[in-house]
Design a protein around this motif. Structure first.
Motif, PDB file in Angstrom:
ATOM      1  N   MET A 303       0.385   2.254  -2.806  1.00 49.43           N
ATOM      2  CA  MET A 303      -0.730   3.261  -3.079  1.00 49.43           C
ATOM      3  C   MET A 303      -2.119   1.880  -2.530  1.00 49.43           C
ATOM      4  O   MET A 303      -2.681   2.422  -2.505  1.00 49.43           O
ATOM      5  CB  MET A 303      -0.437   2.945  -4.639  1.00 49.43           C
ATOM      6  CG  MET A 303       0.041   3.832  -5.564  1.00 49.43           C
ATOM      7  SD  MET A 303       0.523   3.976  -7.360  1.00 49.43           S
ATOM      8  CE  MET A 303      -1.284   3.627  -7.938  1.00 49.43           C
ATOM      9  N   GLN A 304      -1.633   0.560  -3.543  1.00 50.37           N
ATOM     10  CA  GLN A 304      -2.185  -0.795  -2.789  1.00 50.37           C
ATOM     11  C   GLN A 304      -2.652  -0.216  -1.586  1.00 50.37           C
ATOM     12  O   GLN A 304      -3.348  -0.984  -1.040  1.00 50.37           O
ATOM     13  CB  GLN A 304      -1.725  -1.982  -3.519  1.00 50.37           C
ATOM     14  CG  GLN A 304      -2.536  -2.894  -3.529  1.00 50.37           C
ATOM     15  CD  GLN A 304      -4.019  -2.481  -3.907  1.00 50.37           C
ATOM     16  OE1 GLN A 304      -4.064  -2.657  -5.466  1.00 50.37           O
ATOM     17  NE2 GLN A 304      -5.160  -2.416  -3.425  1.00 50.37           N
ATOM     18  N   GLY A 305      -2.122  -0.332  -0.286  1.00 53.73           N
ATOM     19  CA  GLY A 305      -1.725  -0.228   1.380  1.00 53.73           C
ATOM     20  C   GLY A 305      -2.907   1.271   1.470  1.00 53.73           C
ATOM     21  O   GLY A 305      -3.597   0.908   1.993  1.00 53.73           O
ATOM     22  N   ILE A 306      -2.525   2.145   0.997  1.00 51.90           N
ATOM     23  CA  ILE A 306      -3.232   2.969   0.777  1.00 51.90           C
ATOM     24  C   ILE A 306      -5.038   2.911   0.883  1.00 51.90           C
ATOM     25  O   ILE A 306      -5.426   3.028   1.195  1.00 51.90           O
ATOM     26  CB  ILE A 306      -2.423   4.210   0.249  1.00 51.90           C
ATOM     27  CG1 ILE A 306      -1.432   4.848   0.808  1.00 51.90           C
ATOM     28  CG2 ILE A 306      -3.868   5.503   0.137  1.00 51.90           C
ATOM     29  CD1 ILE A 306      -0.813   5.718  -0.265  1.00 51.90           C
ATOM     30  N   GLU A 307      -4.934   1.749  -1.045  1.00 54.35           N
ATOM     31  CA  GLU A 307      -6.403   1.580  -0.993  1.00 54.35           C
ATOM     32  C   GLU A 307      -6.516   0.317  -0.464  1.00 54.35           C
ATOM     33  O   GLU A 307      -8.316   1.492   0.724  1.00 54.35           O
ATOM     34  CB  GLU A 307      -6.546   1.453  -2.579  1.00 54.35           C
ATOM     35  CG  GLU A 307      -6.093   1.880  -3.610  1.00 54.35           C
ATOM     36  CD  GLU A 307      -7.068   2.571  -5.158  1.00 54.35           C
ATOM     37  OE1 GLU A 307      -7.833   2.239  -3.597  1.00 54.35           O
ATOM     38  OE2 GLU A 307      -6.865   3.266  -5.662  1.00 54.35           O
ATOM     39  N   GLY A 318     -12.067   0.071  -7.548  1.00 52.06           N
ATOM     40  CA  GLY A 318     -10.918  -0.216  -6.908  1.00 52.06           C
ATOM     41  C   GLY A 318     -10.869  -1.262  -6.293  1.00 52.06           C
ATOM     42  O   GLY A 318     -10.019  -2.010  -5.513  1.00 52.06           O
ATOM     43  N   GLN A 319     -11.922  -2.095  -5.738  1.00 50.98           N
ATOM     44  CA  GLN A 319     -11.888  -3.524  -5.069  1.00 50.98           C
ATOM     45  C   GLN A 319     -11.138  -4.601  -6.378  1.00 50.98           C
ATOM     46  O   GLN A 319     -10.298  -5.460  -5.285  1.00 50.98           O
ATOM     47  CB  GLN A 319     -12.890  -4.041  -4.115  1.00 50.98           C
ATOM     48  CG  GLN A 319     -12.365  -5.627  -3.467  1.00 50.98           C
ATOM     49  CD  GLN A 319     -14.154  -5.766  -3.145  1.00 50.98           C
ATOM     50  OE1 GLN A 319     -15.349  -5.409  -3.466  1.00 50.98           O
ATOM     51  NE2 GLN A 319     -14.327  -6.573  -2.077  1.00 50.98           N
ATOM     52  N   ALA A 410       4.138   6.907   4.400  1.00 50.71           N
ATOM     53  CA  ALA A 410       5.319   6.338   4.071  1.00 50.71           C
ATOM     54  C   ALA A 410       4.647   4.699   5.433  1.00 50.71           C
ATOM     55  O   ALA A 410       5.756   4.507   6.544  1.00 50.71           O
ATOM     56  CB  ALA A 410       5.979   7.178   5.922  1.00 50.71           C
ATOM     57  N   ALA A 411       4.006   4.603   5.406  1.00 49.01           N
ATOM     58  CA  ALA A 411       3.643   3.105   5.822  1.00 49.01           C
ATOM     59  C   ALA A 411       4.560   2.438   5.799  1.00 49.01           C
ATOM     60  O   ALA A 411       5.361   1.839   4.273  1.00 49.01           O
ATOM     61  CB  ALA A 411       2.168   2.294   5.381  1.00 49.01           C
ATOM     62  N   PRO A 412       5.695   1.277   6.744  1.00 51.96           N
ATOM     63  CA  PRO A 412       6.659   1.279   6.236  1.00 51.96           C
ATOM     64  C   PRO A 412       6.259  -0.758   5.818  1.00 51.96           C
ATOM     65  O   PRO A 412       7.970  -0.614   5.267  1.00 51.96           O
ATOM     66  CB  PRO A 412       7.371   0.476   7.518  1.00 51.96           C
ATOM     67  CG  PRO A 412       5.466   0.321   8.636  1.00 51.96           C
ATOM     68  CD  PRO A 412       5.258   1.560   7.775  1.00 51.96           C
ATOM     69  N   LEU A 413       5.765  -1.626   5.927  1.00 57.05           N
ATOM     70  CA  LEU A 413       5.400  -2.687   5.541  1.00 57.05           C
ATOM     71  C   LEU A 413       5.745  -2.386   3.922  1.00 57.05           C
ATOM     72  O   LEU A 413       6.711  -3.689   3.781  1.00 57.05           O
ATOM     73  CB  LEU A 413       4.317  -3.207   5.503  1.00 57.05           C
ATOM     74  CG  LEU A 413       4.149  -4.895   4.963  1.00 57.05           C
ATOM     75  CD1 LEU A 413       5.100  -5.906   6.081  1.00 57.05           C
ATOM     76  CD2 LEU A 413       2.182  -5.213   5.625  1.00 57.05           C
ATOM     77  N   PRO A 414       5.346  -1.880   2.726  1.00 55.67           N
ATOM     78  CA  PRO A 414       6.232  -2.160   1.484  1.00 55.67           C
ATOM     79  C   PRO A 414       7.233  -1.810   0.626  1.00 55.67           C
ATOM     80  O   PRO A 414       8.069  -2.799   0.091  1.00 55.67           O
ATOM     81  CB  PRO A 414       4.936  -0.764   0.759  1.00 55.67           C
ATOM     82  CG  PRO A 414       3.768  -0.759   1.918  1.00 55.67           C
ATOM     83  CD  PRO A 414       3.878  -0.349   2.683  1.00 55.67           C
TER      84      PRO A 414
END
Length: 441
Positions: A303-307, A318-319, A410-414
Motif C-alpha cells: 500500500m505504501q509503495g502504491i502511495e 498522504g505524504q 504485484a510490485a515485487p519489492l514489498p
C-alpha cells in the motif's frame, strides 16, 4: 486456585516470558497509538493537524488491537499445549474446567500487568518519536506539541489487559474441558457435521469481509484517506482468515508432497513428509503466524509503495502517512516476529520426547535436525504463498484507485522484503532451537 496459579507461573517461566513479550510489545503499540490520539484531541493541537492526528491512530490502532488479540490467543494456545499433563493432574484432584480456565486467566493477567508500566513508557516514547518525526519533516505545525495526556494511554493498557484475559479464556477453553483420562480412551467419532466446518465458515466470512472492505475503495476519491482506512483493515481480515485456515494449508502441503514425491529421497525428507501427514498440528502454529506476518506486512508495505507511485502532493495527508508508515509497519512486523519466535520455541520444545525416541531407534542428531528444518521449510513455503496471495487480493482495488494500474499491487519489492524476513526468522529460530533441543534430548 490463586495459589496454584502462582506456583504454576513460577514453574513455567519460558511460557511466561513468551506471553510477557507479546503483551509488552502489544502494550507499546496500542499505547503508542493512543498517545497519538490523545495528541490529536488535545486543545493545544492546531486545527489543521487535528484530522490526521485523530484518523491515523484510529486506523492503525484498530489493526493493532486485532493483531494483538490474535497473537495472544495463538501464543497462549501453543504454550498451554505443553502443559496438558499438568492440567490433567489438576483436573484429577478435583478442579473443574471453569476453575482451570480462571487459573490460566489469572496467570496471564498477572504477566500482562507486570508489563504494563514498561509498555506504557514505551508507548509514550513511540508516540513522541512519531510526532517529532512529523515536526522535523515540516508536515505539521510546531504548535502541535506532543500532548498525550494520561487517560487515553492508560486506556490502551487496559485494552491490552482485557485482550490478554479474553485470549487466555479462549485459548484455554478446549484444554480445560478435555477429559483428564482422554489419552487412555479411544477418541469419540464425531457424527453429523464435518469436523472444522464452523472454523472454515468463520474463515470464509473474515476473508469475504476483508475483500469487501478493500473493494469499497473503488467508489472513493483517490485522495481520500478513507482509501487507506478501508484497505488496511481489509489486509488484516484477509490475513487472519487465512490463518484460521492453517490446517487446510498444511493439508495442501501434504497433497503437494505426495504428488511430487520422487522415487528416491533422503531419510530426512521422508521423515518430514510422514510427520507433516501424521501430525500436522506440529507445524500449524508456524503456518498461522507466518501467514499473518506475510499477509499484513506485505499488504501494508505494498500500500505504501502504491502511495509513493501515485505521487502524493507535498504537504498532503498522504505524504504525512508516508513519512511515518514504514516506522509503524516495522513495529507491527517486529511484534509479529516476536510472536512467531515464541510459538516456534514452544512448539519445538514440546517435541523433546519425540526427538529422544528417534535417537533410540537409530536416527542421528543431524538427520533429526534436517527433518525438522524440512518440516518448517514446507510450512514456510505455503505460508509465504498464502500470505502473498491474500495481500495481493486485498491491495488490488487500492492500486486500481490510486494509479489505475492493477499490476502495482504485484510490485515485487514489498513481497520480497517480507518473505525474506519471515524465512530468515522462521528457519533461523527453528534451526538454532531445534539443534539445542535435539542435542539435549
Amino acid at each position: 486456585m490463586i495459589r496454584i496459579a502462582i506456583r504454576s507461573f513460577a514453574h513455567h517461566r519460558t511460557a511466561a516470558i513468551a506471553t510477557g513479550l507479546v503483551a509488552l510489545v502489544g502494550t507499546i503499540l496500542v499505547t503508542g497509538m493512543m498517545s497519538l490520539l490523545g495528541t490529536g484531541l488535545a486543545g493545544s493541537t492546531v486545527a489543521a493537524d487535528r484530522e490526521f492526528l485523530v484518523q491515523f491512530p484510529l486506523i492503525v490502532g484498530g489493526w493493532t488491537v486485532a493483531i494483538v488479540l490474535f497473537a495472544m490467543v495463538s501464543t497462549i494456545s501453543v504454550a498451554l499445549g505443553g502443559r496438558a499433563g499438568e492440567i490433567a493432574g489438576i483436573r484429577l484432584i478435583g478442579a473443574s474446567p471453569r476453575q482451570v480456565q480462571w487459573m490460566l486467566v489469572a496467570e496471564t493477567a498477572a504477566i500482562t500487568a507486570v508489563t504494563a508500566l514498561p509498555g506504557l513508557a514505551g508507548g509514550y516514547l513511540v508516540g513522541w518519536v512519531v510526532v517529532r518525526g512529523i515536526h522535523a519533516a515540516g508536515l505539521t505545525s510546531a504548535a502541535s506539541v506532543f500532548a498525550p495526556g494520561v487517560l487515553l494511554p492508560v486506556l490502551g493498557v487496559l485494552v491490552v489487559l482485557a485482550a490478554s484475559v479474553l485470549a487466555a479464556w479462549i485459548g484455554s477453553r478446549s484444554l480445560a474441558r478435555r477429559s483428564p483420562v482422554a489419552d487412555a480412551a479411544p477418541p469419540r467419532r464425531r457424527t453429523g457435521r464435518r469436523p472444522g466446518r464452523g472454523r472454515r465458515v468463520t474463515a470464509t466470512i473474515m476473508i469475504g469481509a476483508g475483500l469487501a472492505s478493500s473493494a469499497s475503495v473503488l467508489g472513493m476519491d483517490p485522495a481520500d484517506i478513507l482509501t487507506t482506512a478501508m484497505t488496511g483493515p481489509g489486509c488484516v481480515l484477509v490475513a487472519v482468515g487465512l490463518c484460521v485456515l492453517a490446517p487446510e494449508l498444511v493439508a495442501a502441503v501434504n497433497l503437494a508432497l505426495r504428488a511430487l514425491r520422487p522415487a528416491h529421497r533422503a531419510a530426512a525428507s521422508h521423515l518430514a513428509a510422514i510427520n507433516l501427514s501424521a501430525a500436522p498440528d506440529r507445524v500449524r502454529p508456524t503456518v498461522t503466524f507466518l501467514t499473518l506476518f506475510v499477509g499484513v506486512a506485505a499488504g501494508t508495505l505494498s500500500m505504501q509503495g502504491i502511495e509513493n507511485a501515485a505521487g502524493t502532493a507535498a504537504g498532503s495527508a498522504g505524504q504525512v502517512l508516508a513519512s511515518i508508515n514504514y516506522f509503524v509497519v516495522a513495529l507491527i512486523a517486529a511484534f509479529m516476529a516476536i510472536a512467531l519466535t515464541n510459538n516456534l520455541v514452544a512448539s519445538i520444545t514440546q517435541r523433546r520426547a519425540e526427538f529422544a525416541v528417534m535417537s533410540l531407534v537409530g536416527s542421528t542428531g543431524q538427520q533429526t535436525h534436517r527433518m525438522l528444518v524440512r518440516e518448517i521449510g514446507a510450512a514456510t513455503a505455503i505460508s509465504a504463498v498464502a500470505g502473498s496471495v491474500g495481500a495481493f487480493l486485498a491491495v488490488l482495488p487500492f492500486a486500481i484507485v490510486k494509479t489505475g494500474d492493477p499490476l502495482q499491487a504485484a510490485a515485487p519489492l514489498p513481497y520480497a522484503i517480507t518473505i525474506a524476513t519471515g524465512v530468515c526468522v522462521t528457519l533461523g529460530v527453528s534451526s538454532l532451537v531445534g539443534r539445542h533441543v535435539i542435542r539435549t534430548a
